[in-house]
Design a protein around this motif. Structure first.
Motif, PDB file in Angstrom:
ATOM      1  N   ASN A  91       3.696   9.630   1.406  1.00 50.46           N
ATOM      2  CA  ASN A  91       5.316  10.102   1.364  1.00 50.46           C
ATOM      3  C   ASN A  91       6.212   8.959   2.753  1.00 50.46           C
ATOM      4  OD1 ASN A  91       4.798  13.257   1.286  1.00 50.46           O
ATOM      5  ND2 ASN A  91       2.804  12.449   3.004  1.00 50.46           N
ATOM      6  N   GLN A  92       7.230   9.453   3.217  1.00 50.09           N
ATOM      7  CA  GLN A  92       8.244   8.330   3.626  1.00 50.09           C
ATOM      8  C   GLN A  92       7.508   7.525   4.626  1.00 50.09           C
ATOM      9  OE1 GLN A  92      11.200   7.916   2.267  1.00 50.09           O
ATOM     10  NE2 GLN A  92      10.931   5.959   3.742  1.00 50.09           N
ATOM     11  N   SER A  93       7.768   6.698   5.415  1.00 51.07           N
ATOM     12  CA  SER A  93       7.751   6.086   6.929  1.00 51.07           C
ATOM     13  C   SER A  93       5.969   5.849   5.820  1.00 51.07           C
ATOM     14  CB  SER A  93       7.655   7.046   7.905  1.00 51.07           C
ATOM     15  OG  SER A  93       9.152   7.169   7.858  1.00 51.07           O
ATOM     16  N   THR A  94       5.211   6.075   5.280  1.00 50.62           N
ATOM     17  CA  THR A  94       3.842   5.587   4.944  1.00 50.62           C
ATOM     18  C   THR A  94       4.228   4.936   3.543  1.00 50.62           C
ATOM     19  OG1 THR A  94       3.627   8.364   3.805  1.00 50.62           O
ATOM     20  CG2 THR A  94       3.415   8.140   6.135  1.00 50.62           C
ATOM     21  N   VAL A  95       2.484   4.307   3.710  1.00 53.41           N
ATOM     22  CA  VAL A  95       1.794   3.098   2.030  1.00 53.41           C
ATOM     23  C   VAL A  95       0.748   3.800   1.949  1.00 53.41           C
ATOM     24  CG1 VAL A  95       3.703   1.274   3.173  1.00 53.41           C
ATOM     25  CG2 VAL A  95       1.597   0.973   3.903  1.00 53.41           C
ATOM     26  N   GLY A  96       0.917   3.380   0.918  1.00 56.68           N
ATOM     27  CA  GLY A  96      -0.387   4.305   0.178  1.00 56.68           C
ATOM     28  C   GLY A  96      -1.458   2.841  -0.043  1.00 56.68           C
ATOM     29  N   ILE A  97      -1.923   2.709  -0.108  1.00 53.89           N
ATOM     30  CA  ILE A  97      -3.542   2.104  -0.105  1.00 53.89           C
ATOM     31  C   ILE A  97      -4.508   1.959  -1.369  1.00 53.89           C
ATOM     32  CG2 ILE A  97      -5.588   0.882   0.531  1.00 53.89           C
ATOM     33  CD1 ILE A  97      -2.640   0.335   2.265  1.00 53.89           C
TER      34      ILE A  97
ATOM     35  N   PHE B 197     -11.739   0.324  -8.305  1.00 53.73           N
ATOM     36  CA  PHE B 197     -13.132   0.826  -8.318  1.00 53.73           C
ATOM     37  C   PHE B 197     -13.663   0.374  -6.785  1.00 53.73           C
ATOM     38  CE2 PHE B 197     -12.741   0.031 -12.980  1.00 53.73           C
ATOM     39  CZ  PHE B 197     -13.691   1.146 -13.464  1.00 53.73           C
ATOM     40  N   GLY B 198     -13.601   0.651  -5.787  1.00 56.98           N
ATOM     41  CA  GLY B 198     -13.564   0.517  -4.312  1.00 56.98           C
ATOM     42  C   GLY B 198     -13.027  -1.093  -3.821  1.00 56.98           C
ATOM     43  N   LYS B 199     -12.515  -1.923  -4.428  1.00 55.03           N
ATOM     44  CA  LYS B 199     -11.376  -2.538  -4.070  1.00 55.03           C
ATOM     45  C   LYS B 199      -9.617  -2.333  -3.789  1.00 55.03           C
ATOM     46  CE  LYS B 199     -10.976  -7.616  -5.498  1.00 55.03           C
ATOM     47  NZ  LYS B 199     -11.125  -9.010  -6.458  1.00 55.03           N
ATOM     48  N   PHE B 200      -9.468  -3.425  -2.769  1.00 56.10           N
ATOM     49  CA  PHE B 200      -8.525  -3.060  -2.636  1.00 56.10           C
ATOM     50  C   PHE B 200      -7.721  -3.445  -3.910  1.00 56.10           C
ATOM     51  CE2 PHE B 200      -4.477  -5.536  -0.480  1.00 56.10           C
ATOM     52  CZ  PHE B 200      -3.994  -4.376  -0.552  1.00 56.10           C
ATOM     53  N   GLU B 201      -6.119  -3.254  -4.060  1.00 57.11           N
ATOM     54  CA  GLU B 201      -4.962  -4.013  -4.863  1.00 57.11           C
ATOM     55  C   GLU B 201      -4.530  -3.640  -4.846  1.00 57.11           C
ATOM     56  OE1 GLU B 201      -4.722  -1.739  -9.197  1.00 57.11           O
ATOM     57  OE2 GLU B 201      -5.908  -3.298  -9.832  1.00 57.11           O
ATOM     58  N   GLU B 202      -3.883  -3.330  -3.838  1.00 62.10           N
ATOM     59  CA  GLU B 202      -2.362  -3.579  -3.806  1.00 62.10           C
ATOM     60  C   GLU B 202      -1.577  -2.287  -2.394  1.00 62.10           C
ATOM     61  OE1 GLU B 202       1.061  -2.421  -6.229  1.00 62.10           O
ATOM     62  OE2 GLU B 202      -0.227  -0.693  -7.518  1.00 62.10           O
ATOM     63  N   VAL B 203      -0.529  -2.522  -2.078  1.00 61.86           N
ATOM     64  CA  VAL B 203      -0.167  -1.217  -1.054  1.00 61.86           C
ATOM     65  C   VAL B 203       1.283  -0.659  -2.388  1.00 61.86           C
ATOM     66  CG1 VAL B 203       1.722  -1.276   0.990  1.00 61.86           C
ATOM     67  CG2 VAL B 203      -0.389  -2.877   0.972  1.00 61.86           C
ATOM     68  N   LEU B 204       1.094   0.728  -1.199  1.00 67.44           N
ATOM     69  CA  LEU B 204       2.067   1.586  -2.716  1.00 67.44           C
ATOM     70  C   LEU B 204       3.256   1.391  -1.382  1.00 67.44           C
ATOM     71  CD1 LEU B 204      -0.610   3.820  -5.134  1.00 67.44           C
ATOM     72  CD2 LEU B 204       0.520   1.625  -5.090  1.00 67.44           C
TER      73      LEU B 204
END
Length: 292
Positions: free
Chosen positions: A27-33, A37-44
């Motif tokens: 959604n707008q004004s938010t970022v996705g995590i 496989f349970g490891k952080f990869e990037e911010v969407l």
């Protein structure tokens, strides 16, 4: 007709369909995590993203970037032993470039901010007396903001602004302060009235003094003029004549009044002579002093 419950069910259904086809909406004004496989990869960023869940990709959560506000009430004591409640307003937001830190490092940012606000206020206010605490609200707010900025930056949060919006003394102290201020106001009014009365009396006395000086000057001129024009007369003769003339003029005015409340004291020619002697002696003494 649609209801809020049906809208929620529809949203969940669309999300499930999107997930089945490996699509996720941010959604707008938010970022996705995004994790793999349970490891952080990037911010969407906001929008629609292809997320093939079969190879372990998923959006574990979304982080809002909106500006948020937290009001903190902290009870403490001033240097002069007055209990007060300080109300601080903190505006903060998650930083987009540190979204992963804000999501993973801190589970409850409000509690963390509140703890730092308590620490700074309870270290600053006890050093100040009550009046100084009111006057130095901006300095206290600045100290809170500096401490929060240093602490919250490591967690991916930015402190936008900090304000001390109110300092509330105990009710009994507030009532006593109001009574003191009211007493000061009444005292100021009394002082102003007394100063006005003193000034009026001073001006009245100044006017009487000038009036008496004018009378003395007139009598002196009359005595000198009469003595010069009538040979063989002394200052005593002139003063007696002036006093007798004024005495008879006064009696005439009292008798001519239709309503008179004058009180006559026992007197005789000897009393008039005594008064004349006293005035004459005073006049002659003043003339002698001026001649010197």
């Amino acid at each position: 007709m649609f209801s809020p419950q049906s809208d929620i069910r529809t949203g969940k259904l669309l999300a499930a369909i999107g997930k089945f086809f490996c699509f996720v909406q941010v959604n707008q004004s938010t970022v996705g995590i995004k994790e793999r496989f349970g490891k952080f990869e990037e911010v969407l960023n906001p929008g629609c993203h292809f997320m093939p869940w079969i190879i372990g990709n998923r959006v574990t959560g979304q982080l809002t970037l909106r500006l948020r506000q937290l009001d903190v009430r902290c009870e403490t004591k001033t240097k002069d032993n007055v209990f007060v409640t300080v109300v601080a307003s903190i505006q903060y937001q998650a930083m987009e470039d540190k979204a992963s830190d804000a999501y993973y490092k801190l589970s409850n940012p409000k509690a963390q901010i509140q703890a730092y606000v308590f620490d700074v206020i309870r270290a600053s206010i006890p050093k100040l007396e009550l009046d100084d605490a009111f006057e130095q609200k901006n300095e206290t707010a600045k100290a809170v903001e500096e401490e929060l900025e240093k602490a919250m930056l490591a967690y991916g949060y930015e402190i936008v602004q900090t304000l001390i919006v109110d300092i509330e003394p105990d009710k009994k102290v507030k009532r006593a302060m109001n009574e003191i201020n009211a007493g000061r106001g009444r005292e100021d009014i009394q002082i102003k009235r007394a100063e006005g009365e003193a000034e009026a009396k001073y001006l009245s006395g100044l006017g009487i003094a000038r009036q008496r000086q004018a009378i003395v000057d007139g009598l002196r001129d009359s005595v000198l003029g009469f003595s010069g024009n009538v040979p063989g007369t002394s200052a005593k003769d002139v003063m007696d004549l002036v006093l007798l003339t004024q005495y008879f003029d006064t009696m005439k005015e009292i008798g001519a009044a239709s309503k008179s409340f004058a009180v006559f004291l026992p007197h005789g020619p000897g009393a008039v002579a005594d008064i004349a002697g006293q005035i004459r002696d005073g006049f002659l003494h003043a003339s002698t002093q001026q001649a010197k």
